[in-house]
Design a protein around this motif. Sequence first.
Motif, PDB file in Angstrom:
ATOM      1  N   LEU A 133      46.309  36.863  35.035  1.00  0.00           N
ATOM      2  CA  LEU A 133      46.307  37.414  36.512  1.00  0.00           C
ATOM      3  C   LEU A 133      44.726  37.769  36.702  1.00  0.00           C
ATOM      4  CD1 LEU A 133      49.517  39.531  36.364  1.00  0.00           C
ATOM      5  CD2 LEU A 133      49.141  37.786  37.985  1.00  0.00           C
ATOM      6  N   ARG A 134      43.862  38.402  35.788  1.00  0.00           N
ATOM      7  CA  ARG A 134      42.710  38.641  36.206  1.00  0.00           C
ATOM      8  C   ARG A 134      41.905  37.593  36.845  1.00  0.00           C
ATOM      9  NH1 ARG A 134      41.426  41.608  32.046  1.00  0.00           N
ATOM     10  NH2 ARG A 134      41.445  43.626  33.020  1.00  0.00           N
ATOM     11  N   ALA A 135      42.147  36.460  36.047  1.00  0.00           N
ATOM     12  CA  ALA A 135      41.365  35.241  36.398  1.00  0.00           C
ATOM     13  C   ALA A 135      41.664  34.808  37.766  1.00  0.00           C
ATOM     14  CB  ALA A 135      41.609  34.172  35.236  1.00  0.00           C
ATOM     15  N   GLN A 136      43.037  34.813  38.188  1.00  0.00           N
ATOM     16  CA  GLN A 136      43.651  34.596  39.372  1.00  0.00           C
ATOM     17  C   GLN A 136      43.222  35.388  40.421  1.00  0.00           C
ATOM     18  OE1 GLN A 136      45.812  31.631  40.437  1.00  0.00           O
ATOM     19  NE2 GLN A 136      44.903  32.396  42.407  1.00  0.00           N
ATOM     20  N   VAL A 137      43.205  36.556  40.284  1.00  0.00           N
ATOM     21  CA  VAL A 137      42.696  37.527  41.051  1.00  0.00           C
ATOM     22  C   VAL A 137      41.326  37.444  41.527  1.00  0.00           C
ATOM     23  CG1 VAL A 137      42.348  40.304  41.675  1.00  0.00           C
ATOM     24  CG2 VAL A 137      44.599  39.335  40.686  1.00  0.00           C
ATOM     25  N   LYS A 138      40.607  37.067  40.660  1.00  0.00           N
ATOM     26  CA  LYS A 138      39.020  36.869  40.642  1.00  0.00           C
ATOM     27  C   LYS A 138      38.824  35.697  41.569  1.00  0.00           C
ATOM     28  CE  LYS A 138      34.596  35.621  38.151  1.00  0.00           C
ATOM     29  NZ  LYS A 138      34.188  35.367  36.833  1.00  0.00           N
ATOM     30  N   GLU A 139      39.416  34.793  41.379  1.00  0.00           N
ATOM     31  CA  GLU A 139      39.539  33.555  42.326  1.00  0.00           C
ATOM     32  C   GLU A 139      39.832  33.794  43.722  1.00  0.00           C
ATOM     33  OE1 GLU A 139      41.731  29.518  42.732  1.00  0.00           O
ATOM     34  OE2 GLU A 139      41.503  29.917  40.910  1.00  0.00           O
ATOM     35  N   ASP A 140      40.907  34.820  43.718  1.00  0.00           N
ATOM     36  CA  ASP A 140      41.487  35.063  45.157  1.00  0.00           C
ATOM     37  C   ASP A 140      40.423  36.120  45.826  1.00  0.00           C
ATOM     38  OD1 ASP A 140      43.824  34.025  44.492  1.00  0.00           O
ATOM     39  OD2 ASP A 140      45.039  35.717  44.207  1.00  0.00           O
ATOM     40  N   LEU A 141      39.787  36.795  45.091  1.00  0.00           N
ATOM     41  CA  LEU A 141      38.838  37.634  45.917  1.00  0.00           C
ATOM     42  C   LEU A 141      37.477  37.006  46.154  1.00  0.00           C
ATOM     43  CD1 LEU A 141      38.732  40.689  43.297  1.00  0.00           C
ATOM     44  CD2 LEU A 141      39.591  40.727  45.567  1.00  0.00           C
ATOM     45  N   GLU A 142      37.354  35.965  45.809  1.00  0.00           N
ATOM     46  CA  GLU A 142      36.236  34.537  46.104  1.00  0.00           C
ATOM     47  C   GLU A 142      36.717  34.312  47.513  1.00  0.00           C
ATOM     48  OE1 GLU A 142      35.590  32.563  42.897  1.00  0.00           O
ATOM     49  OE2 GLU A 142      34.422  34.038  41.721  1.00  0.00           O
ATOM     50  N   LYS A 143      38.316  34.050  47.599  1.00  0.00           N
ATOM     51  CA  LYS A 143      38.607  33.411  48.785  1.00  0.00           C
ATOM     52  C   LYS A 143      38.898  34.219  49.764  1.00  0.00           C
ATOM     53  CE  LYS A 143      40.064  29.281  46.065  1.00  0.00           C
ATOM     54  NZ  LYS A 143      41.123  28.395  45.587  1.00  0.00           N
ATOM     55  N   ASP A 144      38.730  35.645  49.906  1.00  0.00           N
ATOM     56  CA  ASP A 144      39.527  36.675  50.509  1.00  0.00           C
ATOM     57  C   ASP A 144      40.849  36.319  50.908  1.00  0.00           C
ATOM     58  OD1 ASP A 144      36.789  37.680  51.078  1.00  0.00           O
ATOM     59  OD2 ASP A 144      36.236  36.160  52.431  1.00  0.00           O
ATOM     60  N   VAL A 145      41.346  36.238  49.910  1.00  0.00           N
ATOM     61  CA  VAL A 145      43.148  36.176  49.801  1.00  0.00           C
ATOM     62  C   VAL A 145      43.579  37.642  50.032  1.00  0.00           C
ATOM     63  CG1 VAL A 145      45.270  35.808  48.800  1.00  0.00           C
ATOM     64  CG2 VAL A 145      43.271  34.496  48.244  1.00  0.00           C
ATOM     65  N   VAL A 146      44.486  37.744  51.196  1.00  0.00           N
ATOM     66  CA  VAL A 146      44.925  38.886  51.714  1.00  0.00           C
ATOM     67  C   VAL A 146      45.967  39.749  50.467  1.00  0.00           C
ATOM     68  CG1 VAL A 146      46.577  40.036  53.208  1.00  0.00           C
ATOM     69  CG2 VAL A 146      45.081  38.557  54.240  1.00  0.00           C
ATOM     70  N   GLY A 147      45.675  40.717  50.021  1.00  0.00           N
ATOM     71  CA  GLY A 147      46.216  41.589  49.244  1.00  0.00           C
ATOM     72  C   GLY A 147      45.575  41.578  47.654  1.00  0.00           C
ATOM     73  N   ALA A 148      44.599  40.907  47.741  1.00  0.00           N
ATOM     74  CA  ALA A 148      43.897  41.023  46.023  1.00  0.00           C
ATOM     75  C   ALA A 148      43.109  42.272  46.085  1.00  0.00           C
ATOM     76  CB  ALA A 148      43.175  39.715  46.287  1.00  0.00           C
ATOM     77  N   VAL A 149      43.419  42.823  45.051  1.00  0.00           N
ATOM     78  CA  VAL A 149      42.264  43.884  44.613  1.00  0.00           C
ATOM     79  C   VAL A 149      41.815  43.791  43.139  1.00  0.00           C
ATOM     80  CG1 VAL A 149      43.736  45.261  46.165  1.00  0.00           C
ATOM     81  CG2 VAL A 149      44.347  45.113  43.837  1.00  0.00           C
ATOM     82  N   PRO A 150      40.683  44.035  43.169  1.00  0.00           N
ATOM     83  CA  PRO A 150      40.154  43.867  41.744  1.00  0.00           C
ATOM     84  C   PRO A 150      40.788  44.592  40.474  1.00  0.00           C
ATOM     85  CG  PRO A 150      38.348  44.703  43.281  1.00  0.00           C
ATOM     86  CD  PRO A 150      39.684  44.808  44.038  1.00  0.00           C
ATOM     87  N   ILE A 151      40.791  43.814  39.301  1.00  0.00           N
ATOM     88  CA  ILE A 151      41.549  44.478  38.145  1.00  0.00           C
ATOM     89  C   ILE A 151      40.431  44.945  37.225  1.00  0.00           C
ATOM     90  CG2 ILE A 151      43.012  43.892  36.557  1.00  0.00           C
ATOM     91  CD1 ILE A 151      44.274  41.763  37.912  1.00  0.00           C
ATOM     92  N   PRO A 152      40.353  46.371  37.072  1.00  0.00           N
ATOM     93  CA  PRO A 152      39.006  46.701  36.390  1.00  0.00           C
ATOM     94  C   PRO A 152      39.209  45.891  34.697  1.00  0.00           C
ATOM     95  CG  PRO A 152      40.321  48.348  37.019  1.00  0.00           C
ATOM     96  CD  PRO A 152      41.138  47.048  37.388  1.00  0.00           C
ATOM     97  N   THR A 153      37.866  45.597  34.438  1.00  0.00           N
ATOM     98  CA  THR A 153      37.886  44.974  32.919  1.00  0.00           C
ATOM     99  C   THR A 153      37.476  46.067  31.729  1.00  0.00           C
ATOM    100  OG1 THR A 153      35.600  44.695  33.163  1.00  0.00           O
ATOM    101  CG2 THR A 153      37.000  42.928  33.894  1.00  0.00           C
ATOM    102  N   ASP A 154      37.047  47.385  32.329  1.00  0.00           N
ATOM    103  CA  ASP A 154      36.504  48.080  31.465  1.00  0.00           C
ATOM    104  C   ASP A 154      37.338  49.657  31.753  1.00  0.00           C
ATOM    105  OD1 ASP A 154      35.151  48.690  33.828  1.00  0.00           O
ATOM    106  OD2 ASP A 154      33.176  48.834  32.792  1.00  0.00           O
TER     107      ASP A 154
END
Length: 325
Positions: A133-154
Amino acid sequence: MAATAVSAAPIFVSRVKETKGRQFYHLGWVSGVCGSVLPWPHKSPYFLSLKGPIRISQRVVSGHRNTQVSAKAGSSSNGIKPARRCIVLDIEGTTTPISFVTDVLFPYARDNVRKHLELTYDTAETQDDIESLRAQVKEDLEKDVVGAVPIPTDGDREEVITSLVANVEAMIKADRKITSLKQLQGHIWRGGFDSNEIEAVVYDDVPEALEKWQAMGLKVYIYSSGSRLAQRLIFGNTNFGDLRNYLCGFFDTSIGNKKETKSYIEIREYLGVDDPSAILFITDVYQEAAAAKAAGLDVMISIRPGNGPLPHNHGFQTINSFSQI
């Protein structure tokens, strides 16, 4: 119910490396029991071992070397249609009401995602889900997908879970067909099926048709955007009992998008059918039907209560029940 006889012929030991089967597993194939009959090596380029499907190539059979054993699906020369060998079924709107997915499965996953993550957070399975999911969300954020929020790594555990819940809820609301979401949903639904909070629904004509097709020697497979785990859960826990014995395998989006022609070409290759028109694909979605037709498959569109509208003059044969096949 009718039972398919088990072949008395011996099962040959594969000479192919074990990793070969794993490659096919990750590409989207999962073997089913299919009436407890293992595909005979002479008729398919894969056979099912305890490790999974293995490609048969340059093997020694009965003292003779066979090069690239493959299925003969019949000839379409002179306009003669080949005998049907396999049936590939969609789930939502084809074997199962859309309302069961939208009104039962999706809400259950949405309402239980936090509970599931909190209970299983430290398991390898859930950590794998989180990384996907973290990998998918990272891609979504780069594409400005609505509803995507960063998932903390630390971040701490609660911060990670809160961000995951927000992303999953947005993905479910948008009905996104992505592997990382479907993988997590399947793990959440497993808990619901195990606790008997969920019982899957299939149309009344489905069990009888599956039994008939098995008796006719047809191999039946599922191709759905839901994970392979979710597919097995659905057919293992239906209002008609466990139907998995009638199914030979499961394909999901790890093999490709259901609206892309190349996905159906891959499925044909896995099934080892030379003539793709010997495979019947049934779906309720026009774009999926068009993609499968472009790959050469025989296609029918399922018309069930609650299914979406089809384009005018779509050109496909339609059915209201599997009894019409």
